[in-house]
Design a protein around this motif. Structure first.
Motif, mmCIF file in Angstrom:
data_model
loop_
_atom_site.group_PDB
_atom_site.id
_atom_site.type_symbol
_atom_site.label_atom_id
_atom_site.label_comp_id
_atom_site.label_asym_id
_atom_site.label_seq_id
_atom_site.Cartn_x
_atom_site.Cartn_y
_atom_site.Cartn_z
ATOM 1 N N GLU A 140 0.833 -1.194 0.000
ATOM 2 C CA GLU A 140 0.000 0.000 0.000
ATOM 3 C C GLU A 140 0.873 1.250 0.000
ATOM 4 O O GLU A 140 1.852 1.341 0.728
ATOM 5 C CB GLU A 140 -0.890 0.005 1.246
ATOM 6 C CG GLU A 140 -1.817 1.186 1.330
ATOM 7 C CD GLU A 140 -2.617 1.190 2.629
ATOM 8 O OE1 GLU A 140 -3.211 2.237 2.907
ATOM 9 O OE2 GLU A 140 -2.631 0.187 3.359
ATOM 10 N N VAL A 141 0.489 2.194 -0.848
ATOM 11 C CA VAL A 141 1.186 3.476 -0.874
ATOM 12 C C VAL A 141 0.616 4.343 0.242
ATOM 13 O O VAL A 141 -0.569 4.679 0.241
ATOM 14 C CB VAL A 141 1.025 4.190 -2.237
ATOM 15 C CG1 VAL A 141 1.676 5.573 -2.200
ATOM 16 C CG2 VAL A 141 1.616 3.352 -3.353
ATOM 17 N N ILE A 142 1.468 4.670 1.210
ATOM 18 C CA ILE A 142 1.051 5.519 2.323
ATOM 19 C C ILE A 142 1.114 6.985 1.922
ATOM 20 O O ILE A 142 0.230 7.772 2.239
ATOM 21 C CB ILE A 142 1.922 5.256 3.571
ATOM 22 C CG1 ILE A 142 1.707 3.817 4.044
ATOM 23 C CG2 ILE A 142 1.643 6.263 4.666
ATOM 24 C CD1 ILE A 142 2.659 3.376 5.126
ATOM 25 N N LYS A 143 2.173 7.344 1.213
ATOM 26 C CA LYS A 143 2.327 8.729 0.767
ATOM 27 C C LYS A 143 3.096 8.740 -0.537
ATOM 28 O O LYS A 143 4.110 8.070 -0.676
ATOM 29 C CB LYS A 143 3.073 9.551 1.821
ATOM 30 C CG LYS A 143 3.237 11.010 1.433
ATOM 31 C CD LYS A 143 3.904 11.809 2.527
ATOM 32 C CE LYS A 143 4.009 13.262 2.103
ATOM 33 N NZ LYS A 143 4.641 14.093 3.113
ATOM 34 N N ARG A 144 2.613 9.514 -1.487
ATOM 35 C CA ARG A 144 3.296 9.700 -2.761
ATOM 36 C C ARG A 144 3.857 11.118 -2.772
ATOM 37 O O ARG A 144 3.155 12.076 -2.442
ATOM 38 C CB ARG A 144 2.321 9.497 -3.912
ATOM 39 C CG ARG A 144 2.972 9.703 -5.274
ATOM 40 C CD ARG A 144 2.118 9.206 -6.414
ATOM 41 N NE ARG A 144 2.321 7.762 -6.516
ATOM 42 C CZ ARG A 144 1.358 6.844 -6.376
ATOM 43 N NH1 ARG A 144 0.135 7.200 -6.137
ATOM 44 N NH2 ARG A 144 1.622 5.563 -6.491
ATOM 45 N N ILE A 145 5.117 11.238 -3.134
ATOM 46 C CA ILE A 145 5.761 12.537 -3.221
ATOM 47 C C ILE A 145 5.521 13.089 -4.622
ATOM 48 O O ILE A 145 6.024 12.545 -5.600
ATOM 49 C CB ILE A 145 7.281 12.450 -2.926
ATOM 50 C CG1 ILE A 145 7.556 11.684 -1.639
ATOM 51 C CG2 ILE A 145 7.913 13.836 -2.927
ATOM 52 C CD1 ILE A 145 6.926 12.250 -0.403
ATOM 53 N N GLU A 146 4.735 14.151 -4.699
ATOM 54 C CA GLU A 146 4.404 14.752 -5.987
ATOM 55 C C GLU A 146 5.474 15.770 -6.379
ATOM 56 O O GLU A 146 6.017 16.459 -5.510
ATOM 57 C CB GLU A 146 3.037 15.423 -5.926
ATOM 58 C CG GLU A 146 1.889 14.462 -5.652
ATOM 59 C CD GLU A 146 1.688 13.412 -6.727
ATOM 60 O OE1 GLU A 146 2.021 13.674 -7.907
ATOM 61 O OE2 GLU A 146 1.215 12.311 -6.389
ATOM 62 N N PRO A 147 5.756 15.884 -7.671
ATOM 63 C CA PRO A 147 6.723 16.885 -8.119
ATOM 64 C C PRO A 147 6.274 18.293 -7.719
ATOM 65 O O PRO A 147 5.092 18.626 -7.813
ATOM 66 C CB PRO A 147 6.728 16.733 -9.636
ATOM 67 C CG PRO A 147 6.177 15.367 -9.893
ATOM 68 C CD PRO A 147 5.233 15.082 -8.775
ATOM 69 N N GLU A 148 7.237 19.098 -7.281
ATOM 70 C CA GLU A 148 6.957 20.465 -6.875
ATOM 71 C C GLU A 148 7.776 21.406 -7.750
ATOM 72 O O GLU A 148 9.000 21.308 -7.809
ATOM 73 C CB GLU A 148 7.340 20.651 -5.407
ATOM 74 C CG GLU A 148 7.108 22.027 -4.876
ATOM 75 C CD GLU A 148 7.567 22.171 -3.426
ATOM 76 O OE1 GLU A 148 7.874 23.307 -3.038
ATOM 77 O OE2 GLU A 148 7.639 21.155 -2.699
ATOM 78 N N VAL A 149 7.098 22.291 -8.436
ATOM 79 C CA VAL A 149 7.773 23.254 -9.301
ATOM 80 C C VAL A 149 8.393 24.347 -8.443
ATOM 81 O O VAL A 149 7.712 24.968 -7.641
ATOM 82 C CB VAL A 149 6.794 23.862 -10.328
ATOM 83 C CG1 VAL A 149 7.484 24.956 -11.138
ATOM 84 C CG2 VAL A 149 6.248 22.789 -11.252
ATOM 85 N N LEU A 150 9.700 24.549 -8.613
ATOM 86 C CA LEU A 150 10.394 25.628 -7.913
ATOM 87 C C LEU A 150 10.390 26.913 -8.725
ATOM 88 O O LEU A 150 10.333 28.004 -8.177
ATOM 89 C CB LEU A 150 11.842 25.239 -7.621
ATOM 90 C CG LEU A 150 12.083 24.165 -6.584
ATOM 91 C CD1 LEU A 150 13.568 23.871 -6.467
ATOM 92 C CD2 LEU A 150 11.524 24.589 -5.238
ATOM 93 N N ARG A 151 10.486 26.747 -10.041
ATOM 94 C CA ARG A 151 10.619 27.937 -10.893
ATOM 95 C C ARG A 151 10.224 27.596 -12.319
ATOM 96 O O ARG A 151 10.512 26.504 -12.801
ATOM 97 C CB ARG A 151 12.067 28.412 -10.859
ATOM 98 C CG ARG A 151 12.352 29.607 -11.716
ATOM 99 C CD ARG A 151 13.798 30.063 -11.547
ATOM 100 N NE ARG A 151 14.037 31.120 -12.509
ATOM 101 C CZ ARG A 151 15.074 31.158 -13.304
ATOM 102 N NH1 ARG A 151 15.989 30.236 -13.255
ATOM 103 N NH2 ARG A 151 15.225 32.148 -14.156
#
Length: 162
Positions: A47-58
């Protein structure tokens, strides 16, 4: 300025900073926050507990698509017929790259190679790799093969969509 334009002078970049430059080119001006973890799984791995989504910096709008296309074409040519052409015999995947040989006043030059793939557009399994090996010589001879092996390992595991 002339020295910096040809890669000479006092440039100080970590491999991560160099990879961000490659990603900036690959994503045509979009810089994402670097992260190592893609997702956190339950202890049984089901089970996926948390998925790290891409975060745009710039997001840069200062450079046109045409300029990015010229840069990308040059990086593809480095692999196809330029200073990194020997890597075609090492990697199974077409990549775009840039070799570098950084002068070192204390000994042999540092070997640098930056590459990305796939080369025909952004893919969910895209990869940018930068390798810096100190005091060994040219970028195509030392850092290039290491980067090619890393690209192979990555695409062997996650797939390469052409």
């Amino acid at each position: 300025m002339a020295n910096l334009a040809i890669g000479q002078g006092d440039w100080l970049l970590t491999p991560l900073q160099l990879a961000l430059v490659g990603a900036f080119i690959y994503n045509e001006g979009v810089v994402f926050k670097p992260h190592i973890v893609k997702e956190i799984l339950s202890s049984d791995g089901k089970e996926v507990i948390k998925r790290i989504e891409p975060e745009v910096l710039r997001k840069s709008t200062d450079i046109s698509h045409e300029i990015f296309s010229i840069i990308k074409e040059g990086m593809i040519n480095v692999f196809e017929s330029g200073t990194a052409r020997a890597l075609k015999y090492i990697t199974k995947y077409p990549i775009a790259g840039k070799t570098g040989t950084a002068e070192n006043p204390h000994g042999k030059p540092h070997s640098i190679f930056l590459c990305y793939g796939p080369t025909d557009g952004v893919d969910p399994n895209d990869a940018v790799v930068s390798v810096i090996i100190e005091n060994v010589g040219s970028g195509s001879a030392y850092a290039g093969p290491v980067a090619a092996k890393l690209i192979d390992a990555y695409f062997d595991k996650y797939g390469y969509k052409k």
